[in-house]
Scaffold this motif. Structure first.
Motif, PDB file in Angstrom:
ATOM      1  N   GLY A  47      13.687  48.962 -11.307  1.00  0.00           N
ATOM      2  CA  GLY A  47      12.235  49.730  -9.799  1.00  0.00           C
ATOM      3  C   GLY A  47      11.732  51.200 -10.468  1.00  0.00           C
ATOM      4  N   GLY A  48      10.166  50.620 -10.725  1.00  0.00           N
ATOM      5  CA  GLY A  48       8.755  51.490 -11.265  1.00  0.00           C
ATOM      6  C   GLY A  48       9.255  51.526 -12.057  1.00  0.00           C
ATOM      7  N   ILE A  49       7.650  52.502 -12.987  1.00  0.00           N
ATOM      8  CA  ILE A  49       7.515  51.709 -14.057  1.00  0.00           C
ATOM      9  C   ILE A  49       8.400  52.975 -14.910  1.00  0.00           C
ATOM     10  CG2 ILE A  49       6.274  51.305 -16.109  1.00  0.00           C
ATOM     11  CD1 ILE A  49       4.339  50.210 -14.118  1.00  0.00           C
ATOM     12  N   GLU A  50       8.465  52.335 -16.541  1.00  0.00           N
ATOM     13  CA  GLU A  50       9.066  53.923 -17.137  1.00  0.00           C
ATOM     14  C   GLU A  50       8.403  54.259 -18.519  1.00  0.00           C
ATOM     15  OE1 GLU A  50      13.162  55.133 -20.214  1.00  0.00           O
ATOM     16  OE2 GLU A  50      13.208  53.344 -19.061  1.00  0.00           O
ATOM     17  N   VAL A  51       7.546  55.663 -17.784  1.00  0.00           N
ATOM     18  CA  VAL A  51       6.686  55.833 -19.623  1.00  0.00           C
ATOM     19  C   VAL A  51       7.852  56.307 -20.397  1.00  0.00           C
ATOM     20  CG1 VAL A  51       4.838  57.102 -19.600  1.00  0.00           C
ATOM     21  CG2 VAL A  51       4.839  55.766 -18.266  1.00  0.00           C
ATOM     22  N   VAL A  52       7.100  55.995 -21.772  1.00  0.00           N
ATOM     23  CA  VAL A  52       8.147  56.947 -23.129  1.00  0.00           C
ATOM     24  C   VAL A  52       6.953  56.832 -23.510  1.00  0.00           C
ATOM     25  CG1 VAL A  52      10.130  56.075 -22.798  1.00  0.00           C
ATOM     26  CG2 VAL A  52       8.287  54.664 -24.336  1.00  0.00           C
ATOM     27  N   SER A  53       7.068  58.489 -24.250  1.00  0.00           N
ATOM     28  CA  SER A  53       5.918  58.970 -25.334  1.00  0.00           C
ATOM     29  C   SER A  53       6.114  60.091 -26.401  1.00  0.00           C
ATOM     30  CB  SER A  53       4.727  59.545 -24.677  1.00  0.00           C
ATOM     31  OG  SER A  53       5.263  60.640 -24.076  1.00  0.00           O
ATOM     32  N   CYS A  54       6.070  59.777 -27.400  1.00  0.00           N
ATOM     33  CA  CYS A  54       6.086  60.354 -28.802  1.00  0.00           C
ATOM     34  C   CYS A  54       5.684  61.746 -28.885  1.00  0.00           C
ATOM     35  CB  CYS A  54       6.224  60.375 -29.734  1.00  0.00           C
ATOM     36  SG  CYS A  54       4.076  59.753 -30.151  1.00  0.00           S
TER      37      CYS A  54
ATOM     38  N   GLU B 222       1.494  54.104  -9.401  1.00  0.00           N
ATOM     39  CA  GLU B 222       0.612  53.201  -8.413  1.00  0.00           C
ATOM     40  C   GLU B 222       1.648  51.644  -8.342  1.00  0.00           C
ATOM     41  OE1 GLU B 222      -3.378  52.425  -9.503  1.00  0.00           O
ATOM     42  OE2 GLU B 222      -3.216  54.702 -10.027  1.00  0.00           O
ATOM     43  N   TYR B 223       2.199  51.510  -9.368  1.00  0.00           N
ATOM     44  CA  TYR B 223       2.711  49.570  -9.628  1.00  0.00           C
ATOM     45  C   TYR B 223       4.406  49.483  -9.416  1.00  0.00           C
ATOM     46  CZ  TYR B 223      -1.679  49.306 -12.332  1.00  0.00           C
ATOM     47  OH  TYR B 223      -2.748  49.416 -11.848  1.00  0.00           O
ATOM     48  N   PRO B 224       4.578  48.788  -8.237  1.00  0.00           N
ATOM     49  CA  PRO B 224       5.910  48.778  -8.065  1.00  0.00           C
ATOM     50  C   PRO B 224       6.943  47.784  -9.118  1.00  0.00           C
ATOM     51  CG  PRO B 224       4.837  47.206  -7.113  1.00  0.00           C
ATOM     52  CD  PRO B 224       3.845  48.182  -7.936  1.00  0.00           C
ATOM     53  N   LEU B 225       6.381  47.582 -10.812  1.00  0.00           N
ATOM     54  CA  LEU B 225       7.205  47.137 -11.934  1.00  0.00           C
ATOM     55  C   LEU B 225       8.212  47.610 -12.187  1.00  0.00           C
ATOM     56  CD1 LEU B 225       4.000  46.006 -13.736  1.00  0.00           C
ATOM     57  CD2 LEU B 225       4.480  44.283 -11.264  1.00  0.00           C
ATOM     58  N   ASP B 226       9.064  46.592 -12.979  1.00  0.00           N
ATOM     59  CA  ASP B 226      10.041  46.959 -12.993  1.00  0.00           C
ATOM     60  C   ASP B 226      10.134  47.173 -15.008  1.00  0.00           C
ATOM     61  OD1 ASP B 226      12.691  48.005 -13.450  1.00  0.00           O
ATOM     62  OD2 ASP B 226      13.501  46.619 -13.237  1.00  0.00           O
ATOM     63  N   ILE B 227       9.183  48.228 -15.739  1.00  0.00           N
ATOM     64  CA  ILE B 227       8.712  47.561 -17.252  1.00  0.00           C
ATOM     65  C   ILE B 227       8.935  49.125 -17.764  1.00  0.00           C
ATOM     66  CG2 ILE B 227       7.839  45.722 -16.541  1.00  0.00           C
ATOM     67  CD1 ILE B 227       5.492  46.654 -17.064  1.00  0.00           C
ATOM     68  N   LYS B 228       8.850  48.827 -19.265  1.00  0.00           N
ATOM     69  CA  LYS B 228       8.826  50.303 -19.577  1.00  0.00           C
ATOM     70  C   LYS B 228       7.200  50.524 -20.221  1.00  0.00           C
ATOM     71  CE  LYS B 228      12.487  51.907 -22.356  1.00  0.00           C
ATOM     72  NZ  LYS B 228      13.615  51.995 -23.207  1.00  0.00           N
ATOM     73  N   VAL B 229       6.729  51.383 -20.287  1.00  0.00           N
ATOM     74  CA  VAL B 229       5.543  51.057 -20.884  1.00  0.00           C
ATOM     75  C   VAL B 229       5.226  52.680 -22.157  1.00  0.00           C
ATOM     76  CG1 VAL B 229       3.200  52.042 -20.455  1.00  0.00           C
ATOM     77  CG2 VAL B 229       4.366  50.573 -18.932  1.00  0.00           C
ATOM     78  N   ALA B 230       5.096  52.629 -23.343  1.00  0.00           N
ATOM     79  CA  ALA B 230       4.887  53.163 -24.693  1.00  0.00           C
ATOM     80  C   ALA B 230       3.908  54.322 -25.089  1.00  0.00           C
ATOM     81  CB  ALA B 230       5.923  52.654 -25.890  1.00  0.00           C
ATOM     82  N   VAL B 231       3.371  54.631 -24.768  1.00  0.00           N
ATOM     83  CA  VAL B 231       2.287  56.002 -25.210  1.00  0.00           C
ATOM     84  C   VAL B 231       2.519  56.326 -26.442  1.00  0.00           C
ATOM     85  CG1 VAL B 231       0.897  56.995 -24.384  1.00  0.00           C
ATOM     86  CG2 VAL B 231       1.665  55.777 -22.923  1.00  0.00           C
TER      87      VAL B 231
END
Length: 351
Positions: free
Chosen positions: A257-264, A287-296
């Motif tokens: 749960g919760g979004i994981e942020v990865v960034s270079c 703010e989002y209760p999503l279980d996903i990974k977001v890359a920047v």
């Protein structure tokens, strides 16, 4: 090693130990007597993901405030007691869901017995807390200084004292600001203590040093299967403690749960303000209760490839950027629209 299941302990509506998930705790830094300020801070902590909150109870006025605070919050409240056993009794009578004491600093055996009797009457668990800074002189002399062995012996002595008084509704906490000493102490006590363990690196420091020390210490201890509740101790806004605790648990695979942020990291190819953008994304996704990974990602050279393992990503170019979804480039947008484009995707993720 994997620790055997501990005894289950009920703290308000939260159960710890056994097969129950590790609970995240924090502590208020407002005067507990100030009900309005304390409630406001607890509600912020609840929103961030705090599951158990501890409040200091240094006065009878603070103990009385617990009754009012409890009416306005939604998570169990632990009363933190130092020196005066009467505060523990008053806190229990005013609705504390658990009390935290060090039996060694609240006086005679009769006073400890009075607290135990009151806890038993109200079915309130006692957290037996021992810190390296409060280790008894005989144990310091026995072990030639403050050691993991001394901390463990002190804690087990206190546990036995309360058990001998006929009470076993207990949680145990052994803490040190020395990370490796704290790890060793938990390894030593794990096979000797049937009760849930509250884990943390005490007095860890500022957001910078505290996060590093807590992450290293908690990472080792939790990875060994030790610990039932955790607190990241930081000199700062308690909400930051919750953010770090959630990320530690997620990183170890102990919580979803919760979004994981990865960034270079930035490099010479980066043509956008990646540092600001990554921080904006990290704040926004909380703010989002999503279980996903977001890359920047900072550039369009490696960005799409590096973001392919993420569910959603953005990669910057020169005045523009790419939106990447499940490893595929979806569209190109102006740099100024990257954040809002990502927000739209998150808003419509499950639609």
């Amino acid at each position: 090693m994997l620790r055997e299941k501990t005894k289950e302990i009920k703290i308000g509506d939260v159960i710890i130990g056994g097969n129950h998930p590790i609970a995240i705790q924090s502590m208020t830094n407002t005067p507990t007597e100030d009900v309005e300020a304390t409630v406001a801070q607890i509600l912020r902590l609840e929103k961030a993901g705090c599951e158990i909150i501890r409040c200091t109870v240094p006065t009878l006025e603070a103990a009385a405030a617990i009754k009012e605070i409890k009416k306005q919050i939604h998570i169990p409240l632990v009363a933190d007691i130092h020196f005066d056993y009467r505060m523990a009794i008053a806190a229990i009578e005013n609705g504390a869901d658990k009390i935290r004491i060090n039996p060694g600093n609240i006086g005679s055996r009769d006073r400890v017995q009075a607290v135990v009797d009151k806890a038993k009457e109200y079915h309130v668990p006692i957290r037996v807390g021992v810190n390296s800074g409060s280790l008894e002189k005989p144990l310091i002399e026995k072990y030639g200084g403050v050691t993991a062995e001394g901390i463990v012996e002190s804690a087990l002595d206190k546990v036995k004292m309360i058990e001998d008084m006929g009470y076993d509704n207990l949680v145990v906490s052994i803490k040190s600001s020395d990370v490796l000493m704290c790890v060793k102490a938990h390894e030593l006590i794990a096979s000797q203590c049937p009760y849930p363990l509250h884990v943390g690196i005490t007095e860890a420091g500022t957001l910078y040093s505290g996060n590093i020390k807590s992450s290293v210490g908690l990472g080792i201890i939790l990875h060994e299967g030790i610990g039932n509740t955790i607190r990241v101790s930081l000199t700062g806004d308690p909400v930051e403690e919750i953010k770090t605790a959630k990320l530690v648990l997620r990183t170890l695979g102990l919580r979803k749960g919760g979004i994981e942020v990865v960034s270079c990291p930035t490099c010479g190819r980066t043509k956008i303000n990646l540092i600001e953008l990554a921080n904006q994304v990290e704040t926004m996704v909380s703010e989002y209760p999503l279980d996903i990974k977001v890359a920047v990602m900072g550039c369009v050279v490696n960005g799409p490839g590096e973001a392919k393992e993420a569910d959603l990503g953005i990669a910057g170019g020169i005045g523009e950027g790419l939106l990447i979804k499940k490893g595929e480039i979806i569209k190109k947008v102006p740099e100024t629209e990257l954040l809002n484009t990502l927000r739209w995707e998150l808003d419509n993720w499950n639609k």
